[in-house]
Design an enzyme around this catalytic site. Sequence first.
Site, PDB file in Angstrom:
ATOM      1  N   ASP A  57       0.858  -1.178   0.000  1.00 31.01           N
ATOM      2  CA  ASP A  57       0.000   0.000   0.000  1.00 31.01           C
ATOM      3  C   ASP A  57       0.903   1.239   0.000  1.00 31.01           C
ATOM      4  O   ASP A  57       1.731   1.392   0.909  1.00 31.01           O
ATOM      5  CB  ASP A  57      -0.876  -0.058   1.268  1.00 31.01           C
ATOM      6  N   LYS A  90      -5.532   9.880   1.587  1.00 28.79           N
ATOM      7  CA  LYS A  90      -4.278   9.312   2.107  1.00 28.79           C
ATOM      8  C   LYS A  90      -3.439   8.726   0.977  1.00 28.79           C
ATOM      9  O   LYS A  90      -2.220   8.859   0.951  1.00 28.79           O
ATOM     10  CB  LYS A  90      -4.572   8.203   3.124  1.00 28.79           C
ATOM     11  N   TYR A 144     -10.678  13.253  -4.191  1.00 32.50           N
ATOM     12  CA  TYR A 144      -9.812  12.954  -5.333  1.00 32.50           C
ATOM     13  C   TYR A 144      -9.149  14.238  -5.835  1.00 32.50           C
ATOM     14  O   TYR A 144      -7.915  14.301  -5.951  1.00 32.50           O
ATOM     15  CB  TYR A 144     -10.663  12.322  -6.433  1.00 32.50           C
TER      16      TYR A 144
HETATM   17  P1  NAD Z   1      -7.278   2.112 -11.692  1.00 32.25           P
HETATM   18  O1  NAD Z   1      -8.219   2.223 -10.546  1.00 32.25           O
HETATM   19  O2  NAD Z   1      -7.517   1.052 -12.706  1.00 32.25           O
HETATM   20  O3  NAD Z   1      -5.792   1.952 -11.193  1.00 32.25           O
HETATM   21  C1  NAD Z   1      -5.325   2.430  -9.959  1.00 32.25           C
HETATM   22  C2  NAD Z   1      -4.423   1.355  -9.361  1.00 32.25           C
HETATM   23  O4  NAD Z   1      -3.902   1.840  -8.105  1.00 32.25           O
HETATM   24  C3  NAD Z   1      -5.184   0.063  -9.041  1.00 32.25           C
HETATM   25  O5  NAD Z   1      -4.445  -1.043  -9.498  1.00 32.25           O
HETATM   26  C4  NAD Z   1      -5.306   0.080  -7.518  1.00 32.25           C
HETATM   27  O6  NAD Z   1      -5.421  -1.203  -6.954  1.00 32.25           O
HETATM   28  C5  NAD Z   1      -4.048   0.809  -7.136  1.00 32.25           C
HETATM   29  N1  NAD Z   1      -4.125   1.445  -5.818  1.00 32.25           N
HETATM   30  C6  NAD Z   1      -5.136   2.207  -5.321  1.00 32.25           C
HETATM   31  N2  NAD Z   1      -4.851   2.610  -4.077  1.00 32.25           N
HETATM   32  C7  NAD Z   1      -3.630   2.079  -3.769  1.00 32.25           C
HETATM   33  C8  NAD Z   1      -2.803   2.123  -2.615  1.00 32.25           C
HETATM   34  N3  NAD Z   1      -3.164   2.803  -1.515  1.00 32.25           N
HETATM   35  N4  NAD Z   1      -1.616   1.461  -2.651  1.00 32.25           N
HETATM   36  C9  NAD Z   1      -1.240   0.773  -3.752  1.00 32.25           C
HETATM   37  N5  NAD Z   1      -1.988   0.690  -4.870  1.00 32.25           N
HETATM   38  C10 NAD Z   1      -3.169   1.350  -4.880  1.00 32.25           C
HETATM   39  O7  NAD Z   1      -7.253   3.558 -12.384  1.00 32.25           O
HETATM   40  P2  NAD Z   1      -6.494   4.070 -13.698  1.00 32.25           P
HETATM   41  O8  NAD Z   1      -7.515   4.623 -14.610  1.00 32.25           O
HETATM   42  O9  NAD Z   1      -5.545   3.057 -14.176  1.00 32.25           O
HETATM   43  O10 NAD Z   1      -5.698   5.320 -13.101  1.00 32.25           O
HETATM   44  C11 NAD Z   1      -4.318   5.248 -12.789  1.00 32.25           C
HETATM   45  C12 NAD Z   1      -3.814   6.628 -12.362  1.00 32.25           C
HETATM   46  O11 NAD Z   1      -4.040   7.574 -13.414  1.00 32.25           O
HETATM   47  C13 NAD Z   1      -4.532   7.178 -11.128  1.00 32.25           C
HETATM   48  O12 NAD Z   1      -3.578   7.833 -10.314  1.00 32.25           O
HETATM   49  C14 NAD Z   1      -5.502   8.178 -11.702  1.00 32.25           C
HETATM   50  O13 NAD Z   1      -5.780   9.210 -10.797  1.00 32.25           O
HETATM   51  C15 NAD Z   1      -4.750   8.684 -12.923  1.00 32.25           C
HETATM   52  N6  NAD Z   1      -5.700   9.198 -13.935  1.00 32.25           N
HETATM   53  C16 NAD Z   1      -6.451   8.357 -14.698  1.00 32.25           C
HETATM   54  C17 NAD Z   1      -7.352   8.878 -15.618  1.00 32.25           C
HETATM   55  C18 NAD Z   1      -8.195   7.998 -16.495  1.00 32.25           C
HETATM   56  O14 NAD Z   1      -9.007   8.529 -17.258  1.00 32.25           O
HETATM   57  N7  NAD Z   1      -8.068   6.704 -16.501  1.00 32.25           N
HETATM   58  C19 NAD Z   1      -7.489  10.270 -15.741  1.00 32.25           C
HETATM   59  C20 NAD Z   1      -6.731  11.090 -14.926  1.00 32.25           C
HETATM   60  C21 NAD Z   1      -5.814  10.555 -14.044  1.00 32.25           C
END
Ligand code: NAD
Length: 314
Positions: A57, A90, A144
Amino acid sequence: MKRILVTGGAGFLGSHLCERLLNEGNEVISLDNYFTGQKRNIVHLMDNPYFEIIRHDVTMPFFIEVDEIYNLACPASPIHYQYNGIKTVKTSVMGAINMLGLAKRIKAKVLQASTSEVYGDPQIHPQTEDYWGHVNPIGIRSCYDEGKRVAETLFMNYHDQNNVRIKIIRIFNTYGPRMHPNDGRVVSNFIIQALKNEDITIFGDGSQTRSFQYVDDLLNGMIKMMATGDDFVGPVNIGNPGEFTIKELAEKVISMTGSKSKLKFYPLPSDDPLQRKPDISLAKEKLNWEPSINLETGLEKTINFFDNLLKENG
Ligand code: NAD
Ligand code: UDP
């Protein structure tokens, strides 16, 4: 060969990034707590000896020796990040501190996956990086939005005070294969509903806009940003400026799937941004990057993915 840590490596974007970095000849370590990520996203990479997975985490300190860190760990879909708002803050804030502390200690480059949500419900259009945003600090999206804003602040402070080599990208709505089928995001929802001939759930009157970027375009921008010299830290918008209303997206998905689905309208959730479109002049200038995959092409690949997933699950 570089050794690269990807936090959130089992998520939608993280799993594609791990795959791309491995294909480019790097050693890759995925760190994830599997809150929204899934092992099935990375299982096909596990027989590669240059790939390692770690269950951890990011809110807890972590030590490893790597050359680069991509910090993606954070739930990204509204229903997932609102499920436990305290944990979302967090993850953004403690996760940033832990990854920046690590980067400082081992002198690694660290890239933050920030978001267009730092602009909130924007009052200028399209959004440029110098716009400060319009965010409700106590609304349902604030865990967020504000978490990601503080993460940007921390990145800039570690850079200014401790010379940490940072990169910040602001990602606009990105879609593609491996989106979580239940995460409630608009592209996955509409495709699954259309494939099942169920009602398409439109929040509000469907006139709100988003700019949809296919995942491969994002990866190109992200990797180019990491490769820039230490003097360019961002933030830089990475998104596709093609802007569509949510109703237009629904109609496109229905026509591309040949679905019998009908549009059904529901109340718009509070603080849902009414318009969003990136100005990508800075990315063009500094990264020589722009997206090349249009909505139809990207949707076709994503529809195929969900079609197969639904068939697999009966
Ligand atoms: P997602 O939810 O598929 O991936 C997030 C990953 O982070 C997951 O594998 C989850 O298990 C892991 N995670 C969450 N909390 C955690 C923690 N405390 N410790 C360890 N791992 C943790 O989402 P995504 O779409 O792949 O997004 C990835 C990143 O890109 C994020 O930071 C998100 O804010 C950013 N983002 C995505 C988009 C989009 O459109 N997909 C847009 C803007 C920003
Ligand atoms: N949306 C919708 N129906 C859905 C899911 C989302 O109309 O089933 C709308 C949502 O209200 C928002 C837009 O689509 O206006 C994009 O939503 P998403 O959750 O994908 O991303 P974000 O709002 O974070 O950009």
